[in-house]
Design a protein around this motif. Structure first.
Motif, PDB file in Angstrom:
ATOM      1  N   THR A  21       0.890  -1.182  -0.130  1.00  0.00           N
ATOM      2  CA  THR A  21      -0.056   0.069   0.041  1.00  0.00           C
ATOM      3  C   THR A  21       0.829   1.283   0.025  1.00  0.00           C
ATOM      4  N   LYS A  22       0.515   2.235  -0.790  1.00  0.00           N
ATOM      5  CA  LYS A  22       1.495   3.348  -1.047  1.00  0.00           C
ATOM      6  C   LYS A  22       0.701   4.545  -0.356  1.00  0.00           C
ATOM      7  N   ILE A  23       1.407   5.496   0.137  1.00  0.00           N
ATOM      8  CA  ILE A  23       0.720   6.764   0.373  1.00  0.00           C
ATOM      9  C   ILE A  23       0.780   7.251  -1.121  1.00  0.00           C
ATOM     10  N   THR A  24      -0.317   8.017  -1.467  1.00  0.00           N
ATOM     11  CA  THR A  24      -0.203   8.619  -2.945  1.00  0.00           C
ATOM     12  C   THR A  24      -0.891   9.882  -2.870  1.00  0.00           C
ATOM     13  N   THR A  25      -0.394  10.579  -3.810  1.00  0.00           N
ATOM     14  CA  THR A  25      -1.163  11.925  -3.919  1.00  0.00           C
ATOM     15  C   THR A  25      -1.786  12.177  -5.101  1.00  0.00           C
ATOM     16  N   THR A  26      -2.762  13.086  -5.278  1.00  0.00           N
ATOM     17  CA  THR A  26      -3.606  13.448  -6.541  1.00  0.00           C
ATOM     18  C   THR A  26      -3.162  14.824  -6.543  1.00  0.00           C
ATOM     19  N   GLU A  27      -3.660  15.636  -7.499  1.00  0.00           N
ATOM     20  CA  GLU A  27      -3.335  16.856  -7.558  1.00  0.00           C
ATOM     21  C   GLU A  27      -3.780  17.714  -6.330  1.00  0.00           C
ATOM     22  N   THR A  28      -4.931  17.380  -5.675  1.00  0.00           N
ATOM     23  CA  THR A  28      -5.296  18.408  -4.804  1.00  0.00           C
ATOM     24  C   THR A  28      -5.415  17.578  -3.522  1.00  0.00           C
ATOM     25  N   SER A  29      -5.397  16.198  -3.216  1.00  0.00           N
ATOM     26  CA  SER A  29      -5.425  15.400  -2.008  1.00  0.00           C
ATOM     27  C   SER A  29      -4.379  14.459  -1.768  1.00  0.00           C
ATOM     28  N   GLY A  33      -3.387   4.193   2.354  1.00  0.00           N
ATOM     29  CA  GLY A  33      -4.079   2.793   2.281  1.00  0.00           C
ATOM     30  C   GLY A  33      -5.100   2.740   1.184  1.00  0.00           C
ATOM     31  N   GLY A  34      -4.869   3.748   0.233  1.00  0.00           N
ATOM     32  CA  GLY A  34      -5.796   3.797  -1.172  1.00  0.00           C
ATOM     33  C   GLY A  34      -7.025   4.413  -0.722  1.00  0.00           C
ATOM     34  N   ILE A  35      -7.185   4.930   0.558  1.00  0.00           N
ATOM     35  CA  ILE A  35      -8.337   5.914   1.026  1.00  0.00           C
ATOM     36  C   ILE A  35      -7.897   7.401   1.318  1.00  0.00           C
ATOM     37  N   THR A  40     -16.845   7.757   0.422  1.00  0.00           N
ATOM     38  CA  THR A  40     -17.911   7.194   1.144  1.00  0.00           C
ATOM     39  C   THR A  40     -17.797   6.001   1.887  1.00  0.00           C
ATOM     40  N   GLU A  41     -18.528   5.856   2.862  1.00  0.00           N
ATOM     41  CA  GLU A  41     -18.763   4.506   3.678  1.00  0.00           C
ATOM     42  C   GLU A  41     -18.473   3.238   2.733  1.00  0.00           C
ATOM     43  N   LYS A  42     -19.332   3.258   1.869  1.00  0.00           N
ATOM     44  CA  LYS A  42     -19.262   2.108   0.850  1.00  0.00           C
ATOM     45  C   LYS A  42     -17.510   1.950   0.305  1.00  0.00           C
ATOM     46  N   GLU A  43     -17.091   3.116  -0.157  1.00  0.00           N
ATOM     47  CA  GLU A  43     -15.781   2.728  -0.588  1.00  0.00           C
ATOM     48  C   GLU A  43     -14.679   2.383   0.434  1.00  0.00           C
ATOM     49  N   ILE A  44     -14.855   2.842   1.509  1.00  0.00           N
ATOM     50  CA  ILE A  44     -13.942   2.429   2.602  1.00  0.00           C
ATOM     51  C   ILE A  44     -14.263   1.084   2.966  1.00  0.00           C
ATOM     52  N   VAL A  45     -15.378   0.549   3.110  1.00  0.00           N
ATOM     53  CA  VAL A  45     -15.730  -0.634   3.404  1.00  0.00           C
ATOM     54  C   VAL A  45     -15.096  -1.686   2.371  1.00  0.00           C
ATOM     55  N   ASN A  46     -15.158  -1.113   0.840  1.00  0.00           N
ATOM     56  CA  ASN A  46     -14.816  -1.967  -0.057  1.00  0.00           C
ATOM     57  C   ASN A  46     -13.335  -2.191  -0.040  1.00  0.00           C
ATOM     58  N   ILE A  47     -12.472  -1.318   0.649  1.00  0.00           N
ATOM     59  CA  ILE A  47     -11.106  -1.444   0.622  1.00  0.00           C
ATOM     60  C   ILE A  47     -10.688  -2.227   2.228  1.00  0.00           C
ATOM     61  N   MET A  48     -11.334  -1.747   3.248  1.00  0.00           N
ATOM     62  CA  MET A  48     -11.162  -2.082   4.426  1.00  0.00           C
ATOM     63  C   MET A  48     -11.572  -3.588   4.845  1.00  0.00           C
ATOM     64  N   GLY A  49     -12.728  -3.698   4.343  1.00  0.00           N
ATOM     65  CA  GLY A  49     -13.628  -5.220   4.571  1.00  0.00           C
ATOM     66  C   GLY A  49     -14.588  -4.578   5.660  1.00  0.00           C
ATOM     67  N   LYS A  50     -15.372  -5.447   6.091  1.00  0.00           N
ATOM     68  CA  LYS A  50     -16.441  -5.430   7.233  1.00  0.00           C
ATOM     69  C   LYS A  50     -15.843  -4.592   8.441  1.00  0.00           C
ATOM     70  N   ALA A  51     -16.560  -3.671   8.982  1.00  0.00           N
ATOM     71  CA  ALA A  51     -16.198  -2.716   9.907  1.00  0.00           C
ATOM     72  C   ALA A  51     -16.321  -3.467  11.226  1.00  0.00           C
TER      73      ALA A  51
END
Length: 158
Positions: A21-29, A33-35, A40-51
């Motif tokens: 997992t890399k710490i990445t940047t886009t132009e503004t953020s 861990g890819g987050i 959104t909640e759905k995007e986080i859960v898709n990456i991290m798994g069930k909370a």
């Protein structure tokens, strides 16, 4: 080139790309861990798994928590279903997502051009720890090392 060689090459690129997992940047953020802030909640859960737990603090504030066998792994604060703040605890993290754990990971995974400062902060009652602060656009990423300066103790993305 044969079709099987091309398939193998694509598969190897995918495995190498997913292995750390890399710490990445886009132009503004910033992203950890890819987050990124704004997920959104759905995007986080898709990456991290069930909370472990999801707690609605108010009508528009929600906290998503991941707890492992050794304690808190990560916590995400959402406002209006958009990530506002995220905190990871790599020293006790036992999740499936591979995240940076050691000081060397900071040196190899983060673009040094976004390093804002390294500061000494009080930690563990009597010790001073190094806190790396990265800034990109309106986002801030803080990585706190343990008192020995070897392991990442906490990561905060805002």
């Amino acid at each position: 080139m044969s079709r099987s060689f091309i398939t193998l090459l694509i598969f190897c690129c995918f495995i190498v790309g997913c292995s750390q997992t890399k710490i990445t940047t886009t132009e503004t953020s910033l992203s950890f861990g890819g987050i990124s802030i704004g997920f959104t909640e759905k995007e986080i859960v898709n990456i991290m798994g069930k909370a472990t737990s999801i707690d609605a603090k108010s009508n528009n504030i929600k906290e998503i928590v991941y707890t492992g066998t050794k304690g808190p792994n990560a916590a995400f604060i959402l406002e209006n279903d958009r990530l506002k703040e995220a905190t990871w605890y790599p020293s006790v993290y036992d999740g499936k997502l591979k995240i940076p754990m050691k000081k060397e990971d900071i040196d190899t995974l983060i673009d040094p051009s976004i390093l804002h400062k390294v500061e000494k902060v009080d930690c563990y009652e009597w010790a001073q720890c190094s806190n790396y602060v990265f800034e990109k656009g309106k986002n801030r990423l803080e990585i706190l090392l343990d008192w020995e300066g070897k392991l990442i103790d906490r990561v905060k993305l805002q």
